[in-house]
Design an enzyme around this catalytic site. Structure first.
Site, PDB file in Angstrom:
ATOM      1  N   TYR A  47       0.835  -1.211   0.000  1.00 50.17           N
ATOM      2  CA  TYR A  47       0.000   0.000   0.000  1.00 50.17           C
ATOM      3  C   TYR A  47       0.871   1.262   0.000  1.00 50.17           C
ATOM      4  O   TYR A  47       0.587   2.228   0.646  1.00 50.17           O
ATOM      5  CB  TYR A  47      -0.944   0.002   1.218  1.00 50.17           C
ATOM      6  CG  TYR A  47      -1.621  -1.311   1.403  1.00 50.17           C
ATOM      7  CD1 TYR A  47      -1.204  -2.202   2.396  1.00 50.17           C
ATOM      8  CD2 TYR A  47      -2.631  -1.738   0.544  1.00 50.17           C
ATOM      9  CE1 TYR A  47      -1.793  -3.447   2.541  1.00 50.17           C
ATOM     10  CE2 TYR A  47      -3.221  -2.984   0.687  1.00 50.17           C
ATOM     11  CZ  TYR A  47      -2.798  -3.827   1.683  1.00 50.17           C
ATOM     12  OH  TYR A  47      -3.369  -5.059   1.821  1.00 50.17           O
ATOM     13  N   HIS A  88      -5.884   0.938   3.781  1.00 47.26           N
ATOM     14  CA  HIS A  88      -5.294   0.179   4.898  1.00 47.26           C
ATOM     15  C   HIS A  88      -5.052   1.033   6.137  1.00 47.26           C
ATOM     16  O   HIS A  88      -4.049   0.875   6.829  1.00 47.26           O
ATOM     17  CB  HIS A  88      -3.964  -0.442   4.436  1.00 47.26           C
ATOM     18  CG  HIS A  88      -3.719  -1.777   5.043  1.00 47.26           C
ATOM     19  ND1 HIS A  88      -3.113  -1.946   6.249  1.00 47.26           N
ATOM     20  CD2 HIS A  88      -4.041  -3.024   4.636  1.00 47.26           C
ATOM     21  CE1 HIS A  88      -3.017  -3.224   6.547  1.00 47.26           C
ATOM     22  NE2 HIS A  88      -3.575  -3.907   5.577  1.00 47.26           N
ATOM     23  N   GLU A 145     -12.407  -4.315   8.883  1.00 47.46           N
ATOM     24  CA  GLU A 145     -11.616  -5.516   9.193  1.00 47.46           C
ATOM     25  C   GLU A 145     -10.914  -5.422  10.544  1.00 47.46           C
ATOM     26  O   GLU A 145     -10.609  -6.425  11.161  1.00 47.46           O
ATOM     27  CB  GLU A 145     -10.610  -5.781   8.088  1.00 47.46           C
ATOM     28  CG  GLU A 145      -9.456  -4.803   8.051  1.00 47.46           C
ATOM     29  CD  GLU A 145      -8.522  -5.055   6.893  1.00 47.46           C
ATOM     30  OE1 GLU A 145      -8.982  -5.175   5.756  1.00 47.46           O
ATOM     31  OE2 GLU A 145      -7.308  -5.152   7.154  1.00 47.46           O
ATOM     32  N   ASP A 152      -5.080 -14.605   6.434  1.00 47.76           N
ATOM     33  CA  ASP A 152      -5.046 -14.823   7.874  1.00 47.76           C
ATOM     34  C   ASP A 152      -6.446 -15.130   8.384  1.00 47.76           C
ATOM     35  O   ASP A 152      -6.952 -14.503   9.303  1.00 47.76           O
ATOM     36  CB  ASP A 152      -4.397 -13.688   8.653  1.00 47.76           C
ATOM     37  CG  ASP A 152      -4.776 -12.307   8.156  1.00 47.76           C
ATOM     38  OD1 ASP A 152      -5.462 -12.220   7.128  1.00 47.76           O
ATOM     39  OD2 ASP A 152      -4.385 -11.341   8.792  1.00 47.76           O
ATOM     40  N   GLU A 184     -14.516 -10.773  -0.580  1.00 49.70           N
ATOM     41  CA  GLU A 184     -13.068 -10.869  -0.806  1.00 49.70           C
ATOM     42  C   GLU A 184     -12.687 -12.347  -0.857  1.00 49.70           C
ATOM     43  O   GLU A 184     -13.235 -13.165  -0.106  1.00 49.70           O
ATOM     44  CB  GLU A 184     -12.333 -10.180   0.346  1.00 49.70           C
ATOM     45  CG  GLU A 184     -10.835 -10.206   0.242  1.00 49.70           C
ATOM     46  CD  GLU A 184     -10.168  -9.399   1.361  1.00 49.70           C
ATOM     47  OE1 GLU A 184     -10.846  -9.031   2.332  1.00 49.70           O
ATOM     48  OE2 GLU A 184      -8.961  -9.123   1.236  1.00 49.70           O
TER      49      GLU A 184
HETATM   50  C1  GCO Z   1      -7.428  -7.007   3.371  1.00 46.61           C
HETATM   51  C2  GCO Z   1      -6.514  -6.732   4.515  1.00 46.61           C
HETATM   52  C3  GCO Z   1      -5.233  -7.522   4.516  1.00 46.61           C
HETATM   53  C4  GCO Z   1      -4.482  -7.240   5.794  1.00 46.61           C
HETATM   54  C5  GCO Z   1      -4.178  -8.524   6.533  1.00 46.61           C
HETATM   55  C6  GCO Z   1      -3.437  -8.239   7.834  1.00 46.61           C
HETATM   56  O1  GCO Z   1      -8.159  -6.082   2.974  1.00 46.61           O
HETATM   57  O2  GCO Z   1      -7.465  -8.189   2.970  1.00 46.61           O
HETATM   58  O3  GCO Z   1      -6.256  -5.341   4.579  1.00 46.61           O
HETATM   59  O4  GCO Z   1      -4.520  -7.203   3.372  1.00 46.61           O
HETATM   60  O5  GCO Z   1      -3.290  -6.556   5.536  1.00 46.61           O
HETATM   61  O6  GCO Z   1      -5.385  -9.190   6.801  1.00 46.61           O
HETATM   62  O7  GCO Z   1      -3.056  -9.441   8.419  1.00 46.61           O
HETATM   63 MG    MG Z   2      -8.077  -4.327   4.101  1.00 43.78          MG
END
Ligand code: GCO
Ligand code: MG
Length: 399
Positions: free
Chosen positions: A157, A207, A257, A311, A334
């Site tokens: 990013y 982010h 998130e 994750d 997503e």
């Molecule tokens: C997304 C998230 C991920 C995070 C990750 C952190 O939108 O999928 O921003 O890119 O960076 O889940 O562990």
């Molecule tokens: Mg994200």
């Protein structure tokens, strides 16, 4: 016969390099068990301890049918509540109980949630790369796979030319430059809009990396590009700036998130400060709170777009895809392709095909867990370093 919780087990595995936390709830009915995702990749062992040391003793012998009651019990059990780790632990048990209930009802989880509202759950994919050429290479691959929803950013990013990894002064020696991010992402998205016109939907993930006024400026700069959404424009600590961002421009906003407390999530929705809610199911406590958020969002004209990076386990991916099917206000899902190793550990995991995510339609959430395969990918015990992100003058910055 009343079906009771007989035992609760926790497994950690890392097939794709990120620690996943899986909870297995065993019942007094032979062969009947449920599986849930409790993944918080950065606090995996702490989550395991909460499940085994704090929740298991309270839950053994309880009636598996009482999902809502047990969620409330787990939520207040530690007195201090509604934060990560505790929520992740609760999520593992909660999803497992929903899995058991759907298995007992002999139906796919989406039917238990009210049945399908659509024939497919459309996906968006990550098109992050260090350079513009590599981003375009990824967008071409995504389009060839049937996906026209493209989440676009330079790796980490930031701007072009990164090393492909996260920016972390401690490991890469690189500082994060918000202004560089702001300028380069507009140009990148302009390039893609020029290339594809309106045949694709474009999104970008900021982010949580911009100060409020920069987030408002970027949202305004992105307005002519007619994004599907701009994700996480500012840090969760500054969400009360969102109304000004909304007043300032029409760029749709996705957020969530990193949220773990319902009070923050509800404020975003009831104030209509966002267009898509993007919570991470295990960080908010599982399917029980997620379905409540989906219903609240529906009432306020907000769509769902649950968080789904690597994750999280295929179990959570399946659970939220079931919820996607059953939510009239589903927006977009997503999807991050897991490895072959992951599919061996999680037989029945959701698959991606022709721009959509597909379930195996079995009773429950449909995903099993192969302990032998999981043992081949033991959890790592490396400290988390990528989140040490600093500005050029060395100040720590939200990651
Ligand atoms: C997304 C998230 C991920 C995070 C990750 C952190 O939108 O999928 O921003 O890119 O960076 O889940 O562990
Ligand atoms: Mg994200």
């Amino acid at each position: 016969m009343r079906v009771l919780i007989e035992d609760i087990q926790v497994f950690l595995t890392a097939p794709d390099g990120q620690n996943l936390v899986i909870v297995k709830v065993l019942t007094n009915q032979p062969g009947l068990y449920g599986l849930g995702c409790a993944t918080n990749s950065y606090r995996a062992t702490a989550v395991r301890e909460v499940v085994l040391h704090d929740l298991r003793p309270v839950l053994i012998g309880r009636d598996v049918s009482r999902i809502e009651d047990l969620w409330q019990l787990m939520n207040v059990n530690g007195y201090w509540r509604q934060g990560p780790i505790n929520n992740n632990a609760i999520s593992g048990v909660d999803m497992a109980l929903w899995d058991i209930k759907a298995k007992m009802a002999n139906m796919p989880l989406y039917d238990l949630l009210g049945g399908k509202c659509r024939e497919q759950v459309t996906a968006y994919v990550h098109c992050n790369a260090p350079t513009t050429e590599e981003v375009i290479d990824k967008t071409e691959k995504a389009l060839a796979s049937g996906c026209r929803y493209l989440r676009v950013a330079y790796t980490a990013y930031d701007g072009p030319g990164g090393d492909g990894g996260y920016i972390c002064l401690q490991t890469t020696g690189k500082a994060y430059d918000p202004k560089r991010h702001m300028k380069s992402i507009v140009k990148l998205l302009e390039t893609l809009r020029d290339k594809y016109g309106d045949t694709v939907e474009l999104m970008t993930d900021t982010h949580q990396r911009l100060d409020p006024v920069d987030a408002i400026t970027l949202a305004k700069d992105l307005e002519p590009l007619r994004l599907l959404f701009m994700e996480d424009p500012l840090p969760l600590e500054q969400i009360d700036w969102l109304p000004r961002l909304r007043e300032g421009c029409k760029t749709p906003v996705a957020f969530g998130e990193n949220l773990t407390t319902p009070t923050d999530t509800h404020r975003l929705i009831v104030n209509r400060w966002i267009d898509y809610i993007r919570c991470h199911l295990s960080d908010i406590g599982g399917l029980t709170p997620a379905r409540k958020i989906a219903h609240l969002a529906e009432a306020y004209g907000v769509r769902t777009s649950w968080h789904a990076p690597l994750d999280m386990s295929p179990i959570a991916m399946a659970v939220q895809t079931h919820l996607d099917y059953a939510s009239p206000n589903f927006g977009i899902q997503e999807f991050y392709a897991a490895s072959e190793a992951s599919y061996a550990i999680f037989p029945g995991g959701p698959t991606y095909r022709d721009g959509a995510i597909w379930l195996n339609e079995q009773p429950g959430h449909g995903v099993d867990f192969n302990e032998k395969e999981a043992a081949k990918f033991p959890p790592h015990d490396r400290p988390t370093v990528w989140t040490e992100m600093r500005l050029p003058d060395g100040t720590i910055h939200t990651p």
